[in-house]
Enzyme design. Sequence first.
Site, PDB file in Angstrom:
ATOM      1  N   TYR A 327       0.854  -1.190   0.000  1.00  0.00           N
ATOM      2  CA  TYR A 327       0.000   0.000   0.000  1.00  0.00           C
ATOM      3  C   TYR A 327       0.893   1.244   0.000  1.00  0.00           C
ATOM      4  O   TYR A 327       1.750   1.409   0.855  1.00  0.00           O
ATOM      5  CB  TYR A 327      -0.888  -0.036   1.245  1.00  0.00           C
ATOM      6  CG  TYR A 327      -2.075   0.912   1.281  1.00  0.00           C
ATOM      7  CD1 TYR A 327      -2.187   2.011   0.440  1.00  0.00           C
ATOM      8  CD2 TYR A 327      -3.106   0.703   2.203  1.00  0.00           C
ATOM      9  CE1 TYR A 327      -3.274   2.858   0.507  1.00  0.00           C
ATOM     10  CE2 TYR A 327      -4.207   1.540   2.275  1.00  0.00           C
ATOM     11  CZ  TYR A 327      -4.287   2.619   1.435  1.00  0.00           C
ATOM     12  OH  TYR A 327      -5.378   3.472   1.505  1.00  0.00           O
ATOM     13  N   CYS A 328       0.694   2.123  -0.984  1.00  0.00           N
ATOM     14  CA  CYS A 328       1.389   3.411  -1.071  1.00  0.00           C
ATOM     15  C   CYS A 328       2.903   3.197  -1.090  1.00  0.00           C
ATOM     16  O   CYS A 328       3.408   2.472  -1.934  1.00  0.00           O
ATOM     17  CB  CYS A 328       0.937   4.311   0.080  1.00  0.00           C
ATOM     18  SG  CYS A 328       1.477   6.032  -0.056  1.00  0.00           S
ATOM     19  N   VAL A 329       3.650   3.794  -0.154  1.00  0.00           N
ATOM     20  CA  VAL A 329       5.106   3.681  -0.172  1.00  0.00           C
ATOM     21  C   VAL A 329       5.543   2.239   0.005  1.00  0.00           C
ATOM     22  O   VAL A 329       6.602   1.827  -0.501  1.00  0.00           O
ATOM     23  CB  VAL A 329       5.729   4.580   0.921  1.00  0.00           C
ATOM     24  CG1 VAL A 329       5.321   4.132   2.319  1.00  0.00           C
ATOM     25  CG2 VAL A 329       7.243   4.589   0.816  1.00  0.00           C
TER      26      VAL A 329
END
Length: 598
Positions: A327-329
């Site tokens: 998720y994301c980074v």
Amino acid sequence: MGEMVTDPAATLARVAEVSGRVQTMMLDFWQKSAAKLPATLLEGGGDSNPFAAMAETWEAWARASHMLEPGEFVRMQTDFWQDSLKLWSGLLTGDLSAIPAAAAGEDRRFRASAWSEQPVFDMLKRSYLLASAHILEGVGRLQGLSDAEMARAKFQAKQFVDAMSPTNFALTNPEVLAAAQSSDGESLVRGLENMLRDLQRGQLTLTDESAFEVGVNVAATPGKVVFENRLFQLIQYSPTTESVHAEPLLIFPPWINKFYILDLTAEKSFIRWAVAEGLTVFVVSWRNADESLADVVLDNYVLEGQVAAIDAALAATGAKAVHAIGYCVAGTTLAVTLAYLAAKGEAAKVATATYFTAQVDFAEAGDLLNFIDETQLATIGKLSEGKGYLDGRYLAATFNMLRPTDLIWNYVVNNYLLGKEYAPFDLLFWNSDATNVPAKWHGDYIRQCYRDNLLVSPGAVRVAGVAIELKKVTTPAYVQAGKEDHIAPLKSVWKLTKAFSGPVRFVLAGSGHIAGVVNPPSSGKYQHWTLPEGQAMPERVEDFQAAARETKGSWWPDWSRWIAAHSSGQVAARVPGAAPGFAAIEEAPGRYVKARVG
């Protein structure tokens, strides 16, 4: 609400009482807080001053405005005054059709009836909307700016006009004036109490935080912590089905937030839902950074983090491969991890990779690019100096500035000016639960990804000496993007579809960075778009949008079907803590997630 005071003497006494309480509160605040004021925000100049970036932007803006052709500058002034005259004329004559469009549009900041029914406030509202539109348009006409300077100028101009809204000031907001009058000033006293409390804690309060407790009514899905190291705890959740997919699911949430965004209430929990879908679910709970993690960089999050978690999940289940989510980074890092495993001949450890709103090509990374320059990097270094980590409240404020009307000024008005009680909201509780990050990693991440965009250059990034080449990744990928994502913009996430060499399924979800992901089927909210079966992935996201079919509701079932199609069969459900060498350390959600900033 108190009754209206009509006796002059009583009114004066009431004003004196309120003023005395305000003075006492302010004196108490300054006595307690003077020693805590962050000197880095007030001292120094040049790169040591965190306000220097804004000053440089305004300097560039001023320089560019002087480079405008005289005729262009006159036209801008003339346009504004002509529209102002039209506004005055339309209001005075009652001919609303004559009012310029910029001053006639709807804006939810002004939804209270007083903004339309009271002529003074109606004029104030429309004048503000008109001036804002001309300011933003004028910035777009500036000359002599680089693309980066123009983007920052537009961003800062938007920040300025949002801050200057008459809704944000007590004397120009009819709701605030009415609340103060009807409560005999109590609303202003409560608002001041709220403001001083937030100043002391160094963070804007968004919700009634006393209504939630981690592990009780958020992050409450049953499970055990079965592994831990200095970077993370690994949670294995208790099964609710008799059989499960042979490959376990391993979720990597971003370490700039707490993992329980995926485990809010039972109704909203992706983790609980995935368990019910017949998956052995593992989740990484990252440690809140402190001085002991000052040395941590990308290599550590790949090797001590993701690779260690993959190996642990495989050893705890006896499976040959995991389904991984980033998720994301953590999705960006998952791509790096897969490239590392591919280079080491270990790609088979991961059966599939799912990316929630992640990026690897940062050329079009949106408004966050406005925070990426040498001055900002110097500020981050100054804020983390001597600690080795960056205070999570700085990151929280940065993300809030991407949507200032919704995530800053809305709460300034409600909490400070109107003195309202805080409403309990689990998502805002999570959003307020800030997380420190290792400063060395954070600086490298900003430079390598946002500033220099190195991941798109084969071999430009190395992990433990291994060249990272994303095109060597052949793992089947499921890429999810949010249509209105302001943190990982759609065009940026789309580039994941071209980053690897393996098969990719792309799904566009309604809403943004959080609601686009956390959208359980039971809610019946939003929609998602997928290509018709058998249609090849197009080159451009615009072509995808033109060809994609809309499906009402959550995309989670689509993902579950995709996971099932990439699984090798069913095995008996696994009990957390039962595997040799992976005895339960403690009950989920574990102690790492309970550490709070401040």
